[in-house]
Design a protein around this motif. Structure first.
Motif, mmCIF file in Angstrom:
data_model
loop_
_atom_site.group_PDB
_atom_site.id
_atom_site.type_symbol
_atom_site.label_atom_id
_atom_site.label_comp_id
_atom_site.label_asym_id
_atom_site.label_seq_id
_atom_site.Cartn_x
_atom_site.Cartn_y
_atom_site.Cartn_z
ATOM 1 N N THR A 295 0.832 -1.205 0.000
ATOM 2 C CA THR A 295 0.000 0.000 0.000
ATOM 3 C C THR A 295 0.866 1.255 0.000
ATOM 4 O O THR A 295 0.596 2.218 -0.719
ATOM 5 C CB THR A 295 -0.940 -0.003 1.212
ATOM 6 O OG1 THR A 295 -1.783 -1.166 1.161
ATOM 7 C CG2 THR A 295 -1.827 1.235 1.216
ATOM 8 N N LYS A 296 1.951 1.239 0.792
ATOM 9 C CA LYS A 296 2.870 2.388 0.820
ATOM 10 C C LYS A 296 3.529 2.594 -0.541
ATOM 11 O O LYS A 296 3.737 3.734 -0.971
ATOM 12 C CB LYS A 296 3.935 2.170 1.895
ATOM 13 C CG LYS A 296 3.436 2.370 3.316
ATOM 14 C CD LYS A 296 4.569 2.196 4.314
ATOM 15 C CE LYS A 296 4.084 2.434 5.738
ATOM 16 N NZ LYS A 296 5.179 2.234 6.732
ATOM 17 N N GLU B 14 1.029 4.281 -2.708
ATOM 18 C CA GLU B 14 0.883 5.678 -2.292
ATOM 19 C C GLU B 14 2.049 6.530 -2.780
ATOM 20 O O GLU B 14 1.883 7.709 -3.082
ATOM 21 C CB GLU B 14 0.787 5.750 -0.762
ATOM 22 C CG GLU B 14 -0.524 5.194 -0.202
ATOM 23 C CD GLU B 14 -0.517 5.103 1.315
ATOM 24 O OE1 GLU B 14 0.581 5.243 1.921
ATOM 25 O OE2 GLU B 14 -1.595 4.892 1.897
#
Length: 352
Positions: free
Chosen positions: A27-28, A31
């Motif tokens: 997810t990072k 992002e």
């Protein structure tokens, strides 16, 4: 901030179930990357993280989109990225690529290329349903015909297998000979015993098929296709096709290449028949007829296809699982592969 090595490939391959820590890492990474595109990102969901191809679904105020890390080397990735963009702009039902803020079709981060696509909602096809099979084969024919005319941009390496089938056969026959040496090291192993007892006629047959291919229409067809090539998907199947609003969509073009269209036909039909353990001629005719509704083949082209299908691909894959990938394969599975190849040869030989 360099997160190019945020995801350890070995950690990815450890299993299909992602740990909470891996979910957070992925997810990072998304992002970090998504600000390269003009989106108001509302949420991010990790869809695939168990292989080198990473896939995220992210929601925007314009609807769902897809972020993907291409798992091919950069040179081959560029060929497939531009091919997909060509097909989408031509009206082919493949997900359209959304350029980043710089107008590029991809963003490079570390050694990998990342691409954003339109997200396609749909259901997968069921190979046991004749109507679904027909949908898929017509879609494959459409892919082949619509891709004629694709020319990679200047400086983009061309990914092609045109004319390389003879080397492909030779390499596999040599590999089957090498596996005999491995099998001889384990004389008490039932799998090895069976392999040594049965494999020689299939190696001989593989070399005969090579001679048949060289004497067929193959060289002339290759020469013609080099002047006006079409794309082969190479990984066509239920995982890379969707039915959406009564239309077939084709996804995951990462391995697409220039080659004869019948390469895809063989890679769809032979494994399907191999999974059932029998050669279902009626099913074969149904699939071929559906394909030819869109992309007819000449008798000479079909002959090349039959020759290629005669090669013991399924047997090769079964043995490769044991000797190449070191997986546990029972002797019964090997015997089933031998029997399938025999039945397949009987059926296809009648068509030549």
């Amino acid at each position: 901030m360099d997160l190019s090595n945020l995801v350890d490939p070995e950690e990815e391959e450890a299993g299909t179930e992602l740990t909470p820590e891996m979910q957070e890492k992925l997810t990072k990474l998304a992002e970090l990357l998504l600000p390269n595109w003009e989106f108001n990102v509302l949420s991010i969901e990790v869809i695939q993280g168990g292989q080198m191809a990473l896939v995220w679904k992210f929601m925007t105020d314009e609807g769902p989109k897809c972020l993907k890390r291409i798992h091919r080397p950069e040179k081959k990735a560029l060929f497939s990225i531009h091919a997909q963009d060509y097909l989408a702009k031509k009206g082919m039902r493949v997900p359209g690529i959304i350029p980043n803020k710089d107008g590029s079709l991809y963003t490079k981060h570390g050694p990998f290329l990342f691409v954003v696509y339109e997200w396609i909602e749909g259901r997968p096809f069921n190979l046991t349903v004749p109507e679904d099979l027909q949908w898929m084969m017509r879609g494959l024919g459409d892919y082949h015909t619509q891709s004629v005319g694709y020319v990679p941009p200047p400086a983009t390496p061309i990914f092609s297998k045109l004319g390389k089938w003879p080397k492909h056969y030779i390499k596999r026959c040599q590999q089957m000979e090498t596996w005999k040496l491995i099998a001889k090291r384990f004389p008490e192993d039932p799998f090895c015993q069976l392999y040594l007892a049965e494999i020689d006629p299939f190696i001989v047959k593989g070399r005969e098929i090579l001679d048949q291919l060289r004497a067929s229409h193959y060289p002339e067809w290759v020469a013609a296709c080099k002047k006006k090539p079409s794309l082969c998907h190479q990984d066509y199947g239920t995982g890379n096709t969707l039915l959406s609003e009564e239309q077939i969509w084709i996804i995951d073009l990462d391995t697409t290449t220039f080659d004869l269209p019948i390469r895809d036909l063989r890679k769809v039909i032979i494994p399907l028949m191999g999974d059932t353990g029998v050669w279902d001629h009626q099913l074969f005719e149904l699939m071929l007829a559906a394909y030819e509704e869109v992309a007819p083949l000449t008798p000479e082209q079909k002959n090349v296809m039959y020759i290629d299908m005669l090669f013991p691909y399924e047997l090769y894959e079964t043995v490769s699982e044991r000797f190449g990938r070191k997986n546990d394969i029972m002797p019964e599975e090997l015997m089933a592969a031998f029997e399938y190849e025999k039945r397949k040869t009987e059926q296809l030989s009648q068509l030549l």
